[in-house]
Write a protein that holds these residues in place. Structure first.
Motif, short mmCIF file in Angstrom:
data_model
loop_
_atom_site.label_atom_id
_atom_site.label_comp_id
_atom_site.label_asym_id
_atom_site.label_seq_id
_atom_site.Cartn_x
_atom_site.Cartn_y
_atom_site.Cartn_z
N LEU B 57 0.17 -11.36 13.49
CA LEU B 57 -0.10 -11.72 12.10
C LEU B 57 0.57 -10.73 11.16
CD1 LEU B 57 -3.84 -12.75 12.19
CD2 LEU B 57 -1.84 -14.22 12.00
N PRO B 58 0.97 -11.18 9.99
CA PRO B 58 1.52 -10.24 9.02
C PRO B 58 0.48 -9.17 8.72
CG PRO B 58 0.99 -12.33 7.98
CD PRO B 58 0.88 -12.54 9.46
N SER B 59 0.92 -7.93 8.66
CA SER B 59 -0.06 -6.85 8.54
C SER B 59 -0.09 -6.28 7.13
CB SER B 59 0.25 -5.76 9.55
OG SER B 59 1.48 -5.18 9.20
N ARG B 60 0.29 -7.12 6.16
CA ARG B 60 0.35 -6.62 4.79
C ARG B 60 -1.03 -6.20 4.32
NH1 ARG B 60 0.60 -8.38 -0.53
NH2 ARG B 60 -0.16 -10.44 -0.01
N THR B 61 -1.10 -5.02 3.77
CA THR B 61 -2.36 -4.53 3.21
C THR B 61 -2.48 -5.00 1.78
OG1 THR B 61 -2.32 -2.60 4.63
CG2 THR B 61 -3.68 -2.48 2.66
N ARG B 62 -3.64 -5.55 1.46
CA ARG B 62 -3.87 -6.07 0.12
C ARG B 62 -4.87 -5.18 -0.61
NH1 ARG B 62 -3.16 -11.49 -0.51
NH2 ARG B 62 -4.99 -11.55 -1.86
N SER B 63 -4.84 -5.29 -1.90
CA SER B 63 -5.83 -4.56 -2.69
C SER B 63 -6.47 -5.53 -3.65
CB SER B 63 -5.15 -3.41 -3.44
OG SER B 63 -6.11 -2.77 -4.25
N GLU B 64 -7.75 -5.41 -3.80
CA GLU B 64 -8.48 -6.33 -4.66
C GLU B 64 -9.25 -5.51 -5.68
OE1 GLU B 64 -11.06 -10.25 -3.49
OE2 GLU B 64 -11.79 -8.37 -2.70
N VAL C 236 -10.79 -2.59 -3.55
CA VAL C 236 -11.00 -2.68 -2.10
C VAL C 236 -9.63 -2.88 -1.49
CG1 VAL C 236 -12.42 -3.66 -0.31
CG2 VAL C 236 -12.97 -4.11 -2.69
N GLY C 238 -7.42 -3.53 2.00
CA GLY C 238 -7.57 -3.95 3.39
C GLY C 238 -6.78 -5.20 3.67
#
Lengths: 241, 278, 446
Positions: B57-64, C236, C238
Motif C-alpha cells: 500500500l502507498p505509505s504516504r503519511t497524512r496530517s489532519e 494528527v 498518520g
C-alpha cells in the motif's frame, strides 16, 4: 490396562498368595529378622516397638512394609524429611523377607490383591474425586499439602502400591479403611486410567488447572499478539520517504 | 521474494488449510487437526493482509487538523438555555413532584427483585443434624466406633441426609489420650471418634485435606489449617474461627449418633452469626 | 454501492471524511484492537457453544462416550459441556478457543490500559473514555467469571462457593444479598441459569454497548499521538483509515484468531472431565480461578485471620480482601485522571502523549500497582508456587505477606528513579534544563 501393569499385578497376586502362609510361620525366617536388625531396628526397635527416632511398626502389617520398602521410602535418606520415592535399597527377595518379618510382629493389613479386570471406572472416578483429589489433585499430579509436605504424583506408583497406601496411610496420608475392597480396586483402576488417558484437548500443561493456563494465556497468547502488533505497527524504511 | 508473491503464497496456503479443515470435519473431526488447520487458514489470511498492508500500500503519511473539541462559550450558554426552557424550570414544585413520581415508581418496580431469593431466616444457623441422628458414611451405612481405624477420616452425614451440603462432617479417629481440649468437648468424641464441620469457616470450601500424622486439617482453597487435637483451632491461614465440633455419642445399639446440631453456625462468617439469628 | 447508499442516507461527504481519517502509526495503538478482536472471537465461538449448552442443574445420568463418568448422576449443564467436548464435532476446539480467548481478552485489556496509563492518554478530554475502559475491564472479568462457572464442574463450583462466601460477609446486608443472588443458601439449583443469562446476554450486551461508546468517543476525539517532528497538539499525523488502517486491522484480526485457533487446538484448557461434576462436599487441589480473578483469590489467601465483632456485628475477614480491596482498587483506577489532575492542577486538553519518562512519578505509581496486583495473582497460586520452589505453602504465604508491602513500594521507587534519570538524560541530550518531573505545560510539543 497395559500389559506391564497386568504383569506386575499378577506378580503381586502370586506374591500375596505366597506371603499369606508365610506370615503364620514367619519366625522360622531368619533372613528377615537379620535384615531388620541390621537396617531398621536402630529407629523402629529390635521388635518393631519403636524408639525416639522412629514409630512403632508392630501393627504396620505386610502392606505397610511392602509399600515403604518397594517404593524406596524406607530406609529414610535423612532424618525428619518426608519419605520420598527412590530406588529400593533391597532386592525383591530381601523385601519379601523383611515384609514377612514385619507382618509377624503384630496384626496389620496384608498386601492387598489388585485385579483391575472387573473394576468399575465410574465408581473409581467418583471415589477418587471424593477422597483423593483434595491432596493428589484431580489428575493425580500431586500437590502441596501444607507444612512442606507433598502429596506425591500418582503417575509412577504401581497398582498394588496405590492400594497399600490407601490401607496403611504412609506419611501424612490418612488411612482409608472405610472404603471397601472392591472400591479400592475401582480407585486404582481410575488412577491407572488417568495416566494412560490421552489429553483430548492437546498438551495437558501439567494437569494442574488454571495457574499454568494463566501463564500460557499471558506468556504465550498475549505475548504473541503484542509481538505481532509490534511487527505490524512498526515503522518501515519506506515510511520515512 | 517480492511482496506480491508472499501475499499470493499466504492466501494459497490459507485456501488449502480451509479445504483441509472441511476434510477433517467431514471425516469425523479431530480437535488438534482442526485447531492447527484453522490457525493456518487464519494465519495465511493474516500474513497475506499484513504483507499487503505493509509492503504494497502507498505509505504516504497524512496530517489532519484537529478542530478544537470545546465549542465557544456563547454557544454553550445558548444550548444550556435550550435545555432549560423557562416554562418548565419555573414550575419547580411540579418538576419536583414529577421526579418524586418517577423515583417512587422506580423503587416500586425494583421490589420484585426480592423474588430472586428467600429471606435468610434461620437457614444459616441450622443444619439437618438433630439429637439422636445416626452418623452415616457416604453410602448411608451407620458407623460404630470400632469400624474406624486410627488416622482414618470419613465424611459423614445425619441418617437420611447423605450429601447434605451444610451437614457434611468429617469424622476422624484419633487416640483419645492425644486430645487437648476441655473435658466436655472430649466427651463429644467417644473412643476418639471426633467430628468437625467439613465447611471451612473462611470461605466455605470443604476442608478435604487431612495430614494424619500431624493431626491437621487443611483447606485446599486458601490453606487455612486446623488442629484436630485442639478443637480444630486455626494454626495457619486466613480462617479465624475453629471448625465447629459435632456433639457425638453412642446409642444403645453401639452406633455413633449426634447429640444435637452444631452449637454455632457452620461455614463462612456473616454479620449476625454471634447473635443467634432472627 | 456508495451511490445507492448516498441516495438514501446522503453520506458521501461523511464517507469521504471517514475514509481519509488519520490513524497514528504506532504499534502501541493496536493493543486495544487486540482486546476488541479477542472479544469478536469470543462472540463467534460463544454463539456456537450457546447452541449446545444447557443451563440446567437438573440431574441426569451420563451416558456419553467418556468412560469414567458413565452412569454417574451429573447436572444437565455439566453433561452438555461434556457433549460439546466429546460428541459435538469441532465442539472441543470451539470450547478451548473460547476459553483461551477469554484469558487473552482480559490480558489485552490490561496491556492496553498500561499503554494508556503510562503515556498519560487518559488526561482531558479522554478521562471519560478511561472510565468507560475501566468499566469494560470490570465487565470483562465478570464475563470471564460467569463463564468459568457455567460447566458446573468441581473447580467452577468451588469458585462460586467462594464468591457466595465473600458476598455473605458484607455487614448487615450479606446474607440477604447472597440469598438474592444465589436464590437461597449455597448450593442452589437456580444459580446456573442466572449465570447463563448474565454470561450470554446481560454482560455481552453491556460490553457491546460500551465498546461502541468507547469507539465513538475515540472517533470524535481523534487519536492521541506520540511527540515527534511535525506533530502538535493541533494535528494528527498518520495513515489513512482506508485502505492502510483497515488492511492492517483486518490482518491483526486474522492473526489474533490464528493464534487463538492454534492454542485452542493444541493446548488443553479446563479439562472438566478430569475434575468431575460439582459436588458440594468435595474439592480438589490445587483449586484456582482463571488468572484475571487470581488477584482476588490471592488477597483472600494472604489476608490474616481477622473476624471483627463490634457491637454484636461481626465483620468476617473475607470482607476486606473480597469486597473492600477490589472496591477501592477500581475506584482509584476509575478516578485516576481526576486524582492526578488534583495533584498537578493540570486542567488542559492533551492530545500529545507523554513519554513515560516525562512523568517519573506516574511510572513509579503504575509499576507499584502492577507489582501489587501481580503479587496478589501469584499468591492465588501459592500452593503451585510451593511445589515449583520446593518450599512449604506457609513459607510462600508468609514471604508474600511481607512482599505485598515491600515490593510494590521498592519496585515503584526504583521505577521512579530509573524513569527520572532516563528523563534527565534525554532532556540533557536535547539541551534542556534538568528536572523534567511534573513539568506539564498545557501545550506540549518540541
Amino acid at each position: 490396562m497395559s500389559s506391564a501393569v497386568s504383569r506386575r499385578v499378577s506378580l503381586v497376586v502370586c506374591l500375596g498368595a505366597v506371603l499369606a502362609p508365610l506370615s503364620v510361620s514367619v519366625a522360622a525366617e531368619p533372613d528377615g529378622r537379620e535384615l531388620f536388625i541390621e537396617s531398621c531396628a536402630s529407629c523402629h526397635g529390635s521388635e518393631g516397638q519403636g524408639t525416639d527416632a522412629g514409630p512403632s511398626i508392630i501393627d504396620a502389617g505386610a502392606a505397610a512394609a511392602d509399600f515403604q520398602l518397594r517404593t524406596g521410602r524406607m530406609p529414610l535418606a535423612d532424618d525428619g524429611a518426608q519419605a520420598v520415592r527412590k530406588p529400593p535399597a533391597f532386592s525383591p527377595d530381601e523385601i519379601e523377607a523383611l515384609t514377612a518379618f514385619v507382618a509377624s510382629l503384630g496384626e496389620g493389613p496384608e498386601i492387598p490383591t489388585v485385579d483391575l479386570d472387573g473394576a468399575d471406572l465410574s465408581d473409581g472416578q467418583e471415589l477418587f474425586v471424593a477422597n483423593c483429589a483434595a491432596c493428589h489433585g484431580a489428575t493425580g499430579s500431586g500437590g502441596a499439602v501444607g507444612a512442606g509436605a507433598l502429596a506425591p504424583s500418582l503417575s509412577v506408583a504401581d497398582p498394588v502400591e496405590i492400594a497399600e497406601a490407601m490401607l496403611t496411610g504412609p506419611g501424612q496420608m490418612p488411612v482409608f479403611t472405610a472404603i471397601e475392597s472392591e472400591d479400592i480396586q475401582d480407585i486404582v483402576a481410575y488412577v491407572v486410567h488417568l495416566r494412560e488417558q490421552r489429553a483430548f484437548g492437546g498438551a495437558d500443561l501439567g494437569g494442574i488447572g488454571p495457574v499454568p493456563e494463566g501463564f500460557v494465556g499471558l506468556g504465550l497468547g498475549v505475548a504473541c499478539l503484542v509481538a505481532i502488533s509490534v511487527l505490524l505497527g512498526s515503522k518501515r524504511k519506506r515510511d520515512e520517504a | 521474494m517480492k511482496p506480491e508473491r508472499v501475499v499470493a503464497v499466504a492466501f494459497a496456503v490459507s485456501i488449502m488449510a480451509s479445504m483441509g479443515l472441511v476434510g477433517v470435519y467431514v471425516s469425523g473431526g479431530q480437535a488438534q487437526a482442526e485447531g492447527a488447520l484453522l490457525g493456518t487458514a487464519l494465519g495465511g489470511l493474516g500474513v497475506g493482509l499484513a504483507v499487503w498492508s505493509v509492503g504494497l500500500l502507498p505509505s504516504r503519511t497524512r496530517s489532519e487538523e484537529r478542530e478544537p473539541l470545546s465549542s465557544d462559550d456563547a454557544l454553550v450558554d445558548r444550548a444550556e438555555d435550550d435545555l432549560h426552557p423557562s416554562d418548565i424550570t419555573r414550575r419547580k414544585a411540579l418538576v419536583r413532584l414529577m421526579a418524586g413520581a418517577g423515583g417512587t415508581l422506580a423503587g416500586a418496580l425494583a421490589i420484585p427483585a426480592l423474588s430472586l431469593g428467600p429471606r435468610p431466616g434461620q437457614d444459616l444457623f441450622t443444619t439437618p443434624w438433630t439429637a439422636g441422628a445416626r452418623l452415616v458414611d457416604p453410602e448411608g451405612a451407620p458407623l460404630r466406633p470400632g469400624d474406624l481405624v486410627l488416622d482414618s477420616v470419613t465424611t459423614v452425614y445425619p441418617e437420611g441426609h447423605v450429601g447434605s451440603p451444610d451437614a457434611q462432617t468429617l469424622l476422624i479417629k484419633v487416640d483419645v489420650q492425644d486430645l487437648e481440649m476441655p473435658e466436655d468437648r472430649i466427651a463429644w468424641a467417644p473412643d476418639g471418634c471426633i467430628g468437625y464441620s467439613k465447611i471451612c469457616t473462611h470461605a466455605g470450601c470443604p476442608v478435604g485435606l487431612y495430614r494424619a500424622k500431624a493431626h491437621e486439617l487443611l483447606c485446599p482453597c486458601h490453606q487455612s489449617t486446623f488442629d484436630v487435637l485442639r478443637g480444630c483451632s486455626v494454626t495457619f491461614g486466613p480462617a479465624d474461627r475453629p471448625l465447629p465440633q459435632l456433639p457425638i455419642s453412642v446409642d444403645e445399639e453401639g452406633f455413633l449418633i449426634a447429640l444435637g446440631d452444631f452449637t454455632e453456625p457452620v461455614g463462612p462468617g456473616f454479620w449476625n452469626m454471634t447473635g443467634g439469628g432472627g | 454501492m456508495l451511490r445507492w447508499l448516498d441516495g438514501r442516507l446522503g453520506i458521501a461527504g461523511l464517507a469521504r471524511k471517514s475514509l481519509k481519517k488519520v490513524f497514528p502509526d504506532h504499534w502501541s495503538f493496536l493493543l486495544g484492537e487486540l482486546a476488541l478482536f479477542s472479544f469478536i472471537i469470543l462472540l463467534a465461538t460463544g454463539v456456537f457453544l450457546t447452541l449446545f449448552y444447557r443451563p440446567d442443574a437438573q440431574l441426569v445420568t451420563y451416558r456419553g462416550p467418556y468412560a469414567p463418568l458413565q452412569g454417574q448422576e451429573v447436572s444437565a449443564a455439566y453433561e452438555s459441556v461434556l457433549r460439546i467436548s466429546f460428541e459435538v464435532r469441532s465442539g472441543l476446539v470451539m470450547r478451548q478457543i473460547h476459553h483461551w480467548a477469554a484469558l487473552v481478552f482480559v490480558g489485552s485489556i490490561v496491556v492496553h490500559m498500561m499503554r494508556v496509563f503510562f503515556t498519560g492518554a487518559f488526561r482531558r478530554p479522554r478521562d471519560v473514555n478511561w472510565v468507560v475502559g475501566v468499566v469494560l475491564l470490570l465487565l470483562g472479568i465478570g464475563a470471564g467469571f460467569t463463564g468459568y462457572s457455567l460447566p458446573d464442574d468441581l473447580l467452577s463450583g468451588t469458585g462460586l462457593r467462594i464468591a457466595y462466601s465473600v458476598l455473605i460477609s458484607v455487614p448487615l446486608l450479606g446474607p440477604h444479598l447472597a440469598f438474592l443472588a444465589f436464590g437461597g443458601e449455597f448450593p442452589t439449583e437456580g444459580i446456573i441459569s442466572r449465570l447463563f443469562v448474565m454470561h450470554v446476554m446481560l454482560i455481552p450486551a453491556l460490553i457491546i454497548g460500551l465498546v461502541s461508546v468507547h469507539l465513538a468517543i475515540l472517533w470524535r476525539q481523534k487519536h492521541t499521538q506520540y511527540k515527534g517532528a511535525g506533530r502538535t497538539e493541533g494535528n494528527v499525523v498518520g495513515k489513512a483509515f482506508w485502505p492502510q488502517q483497515v488492511m492492517k486491522s483486518a490482518a491483526l484480526l486474522a492473526l489474533t484468531a490464528a493464534v487463538l485457533a492454534f492454542m485452542g487446538g493444541l493446548l488443553q484448557i479446563n479439562p472438566i472431565w478430569d475434575f468431575g461434576p460439582f459436588d458440594a462436599t468435595t474439592v480438589s487441589a490445587p483449586s484456582q480461578p482463571d488468572w484475571y480473578v487470581g488477584w482476588l483469590e490471592g488477597a483472600l489467601r494472604l489476608f490474616p485471620p481477622l473476624d471483627l465483632t463490634l457491637f454484636g456485628i461481626t465483620i468476617p475477614s473475607p470482607f476486606w480482601p473480597g469486597v473492600v480491596m477490589p472496591g477501592l482498587a477500581f475506584t482509584v483506577m476509575g478516578a485516576w485522571p481526576w486524582i492526578e489532575r488534583r495533584v498537578t492542577r493540570d486542567e488542559a486538553e492533551h492530545h500529545l502523549l507523554d513519554d513515560p519518562t516525562d512523568v517519573p512519578i506516574r511510572v513509579g505509581i503504575g509499576v507499584a500497582g502492577l507489582i501489587f496486583f501481580g503479587l496478589l495473582t501469584l499468591a492465588g497460586g501459592n500452593d503451585v508456587l510451593a511445589i515449583m520452589f520446593n518450599a512449604s505453602v506457609e513459607q510462600i504465604t508468609n514471604v508474600l505477606r511481607i512482599a505485598i508491602f515491600v515490593l510494590p513500594a521498592s519496585g515503584g521507587w526504583l521505577a521512579y528513579r530509573i524513569a527520572a534519570s532516563l528523563g534527565n538524560n534525554k532532556s540533557n541530550l536535547l539541551g534542556r534544563k534538568r528536572g523534567v518531573k511534573l513539568r506539564r505545560g498545557p501545550t506540549g510539543g518540541f
